[in-house]
Design a protein around this motif. Sequence first.
Motif, PDB file in Angstrom:
ATOM      1  N   PRO A 292       0.820  -1.223   0.000  1.00 21.87           N
ATOM      2  CA  PRO A 292       0.000   0.000   0.000  1.00 21.87           C
ATOM      3  C   PRO A 292       0.853   1.272   0.000  1.00 21.87           C
ATOM      4  O   PRO A 292       1.947   1.291   0.542  1.00 21.87           O
ATOM      5  N   GLY A 293       0.310   2.298  -0.632  1.00 24.36           N
ATOM      6  CA  GLY A 293       0.936   3.609  -0.598  1.00 24.36           C
ATOM      7  C   GLY A 293       1.829   3.918  -1.780  1.00 24.36           C
ATOM      8  O   GLY A 293       2.166   5.070  -2.012  1.00 24.36           O
ATOM      9  N   TYR A 294       2.237   2.930  -2.546  1.00 21.86           N
ATOM     10  CA  TYR A 294       3.122   3.180  -3.686  1.00 21.86           C
ATOM     11  C   TYR A 294       2.287   3.617  -4.881  1.00 21.86           C
ATOM     12  O   TYR A 294       1.230   3.052  -5.156  1.00 21.86           O
ATOM     13  N   GLN A 295       2.806   4.609  -5.586  1.00 22.30           N
ATOM     14  CA  GLN A 295       2.118   5.048  -6.799  1.00 22.30           C
ATOM     15  C   GLN A 295       3.132   5.612  -7.781  1.00 22.30           C
ATOM     16  O   GLN A 295       4.155   6.160  -7.393  1.00 22.30           O
ATOM     17  N   VAL A 296       2.800   5.487  -9.052  1.00 21.63           N
ATOM     18  CA  VAL A 296       3.663   5.999 -10.107  1.00 21.63           C
ATOM     19  C   VAL A 296       3.397   7.487 -10.240  1.00 21.63           C
ATOM     20  O   VAL A 296       2.265   7.916 -10.442  1.00 21.63           O
ATOM     21  N   LYS A 297       4.436   8.279 -10.086  1.00 21.88           N
ATOM     22  CA  LYS A 297       4.298   9.736 -10.146  1.00 21.88           C
ATOM     23  C   LYS A 297       4.524  10.249 -11.556  1.00 21.88           C
ATOM     24  O   LYS A 297       3.792  11.128 -12.008  1.00 21.88           O
ATOM     25  N   ALA A 298       5.542   9.712 -12.237  1.00 22.95           N
ATOM     26  CA  ALA A 298       5.855  10.207 -13.579  1.00 22.95           C
ATOM     27  C   ALA A 298       6.540   9.120 -14.382  1.00 22.95           C
ATOM     28  O   ALA A 298       7.225   8.254 -13.831  1.00 22.95           O
ATOM     29  N   VAL A 299       6.342   9.189 -15.703  1.00 23.96           N
ATOM     30  CA  VAL A 299       7.025   8.302 -16.641  1.00 23.96           C
ATOM     31  C   VAL A 299       7.605   9.198 -17.726  1.00 23.96           C
ATOM     32  O   VAL A 299       6.900  10.010 -18.317  1.00 23.96           O
ATOM     33  N   ALA A 300       8.916   9.051 -17.961  1.00 20.30           N
ATOM     34  CA  ALA A 300       9.578   9.888 -18.969  1.00 20.30           C
ATOM     35  C   ALA A 300      10.552   9.032 -19.758  1.00 20.30           C
ATOM     36  O   ALA A 300      11.194   8.133 -19.201  1.00 20.30           O
ATOM     37  N   PRO A 301      10.662   9.304 -21.051  1.00 16.51           N
ATOM     38  CA  PRO A 301      11.634   8.537 -21.840  1.00 16.51           C
ATOM     39  C   PRO A 301      13.059   8.936 -21.441  1.00 16.51           C
ATOM     40  O   PRO A 301      13.315  10.063 -21.036  1.00 16.51           O
ATOM     41  N   VAL A 302      13.963   7.988 -21.540  1.00 16.69           N
ATOM     42  CA  VAL A 302      15.358   8.256 -21.207  1.00 16.69           C
ATOM     43  C   VAL A 302      15.967   9.053 -22.347  1.00 16.69           C
ATOM     44  O   VAL A 302      15.877   8.680 -23.506  1.00 16.69           O
ATOM     45  N   LYS A 303      16.559  10.175 -21.984  1.00 17.49           N
ATOM     46  CA  LYS A 303      17.241  11.008 -22.981  1.00 17.49           C
ATOM     47  C   LYS A 303      18.729  10.858 -22.744  1.00 17.49           C
ATOM     48  O   LYS A 303      19.210  11.081 -21.651  1.00 17.49           O
ATOM     49  N   GLY A 304      19.457  10.504 -23.740  1.00 13.77           N
ATOM     50  CA  GLY A 304      20.902  10.335 -23.588  1.00 13.77           C
ATOM     51  C   GLY A 304      21.235   8.902 -23.258  1.00 13.77           C
ATOM     52  O   GLY A 304      20.360   8.036 -23.095  1.00 13.77           O
TER      53      GLY A 304
END
Length: 184
Positions: free
Chosen positions: A160-172
């Motif tokens: 409990p309590g875990y959530q995905v905050k952001a997803v971003a493609p890897v740059k570099g």
Amino acid sequence: MMLNFIIVLAIVAIGAWLGNVLLTVEARVSQTRNRVRGARSKLDALEGNIRRLHREEEKLHAEMDELMRDVVGLRKEQSEVQRRLSEAQARRRPQILILTDRRNPNDKEWLVTVVNQQIGEIDAAHPLALDWARGREYLVWADSEREAAERANRRFSARPGYQVKAVAPVKGDLYSAGAARGAA
């Protein structure tokens, strides 16, 4: 003669009466003087106490001024330390964790930020509470952003309590940066 005797007797009686009045007045004057002396001594004691209290008050004001100067100095020092801490935390290299080593040939690299505010609420002294509150970055290989978020949710959904905050493609290139740091 009798008249003279009565006059002398009257004068003696008046003298005795005036003597009694005089003794009474003298006793009352003596009592009044004693009261005045007592009041004066109490007044002197009170004035001495007032002077002593004024001196103590001045000392306390001087001590308060000194303490306020110390507090101001300590607050300046605290703000400087907090500023240096913020700078150090900003320079800190973020740690990237690998969610899973499973990878398909068409997968792209995604950085998924996972947070858990409950860890700090339950145990503020937990060593990773601040990291989880800010969010921890995980390297996820997936076909799309949605699939990367789903993989992270599957990994953390049991707790409990875990959530995905952001997803971003890897740059570099993550690997060349790691190799360069390792060589340094």
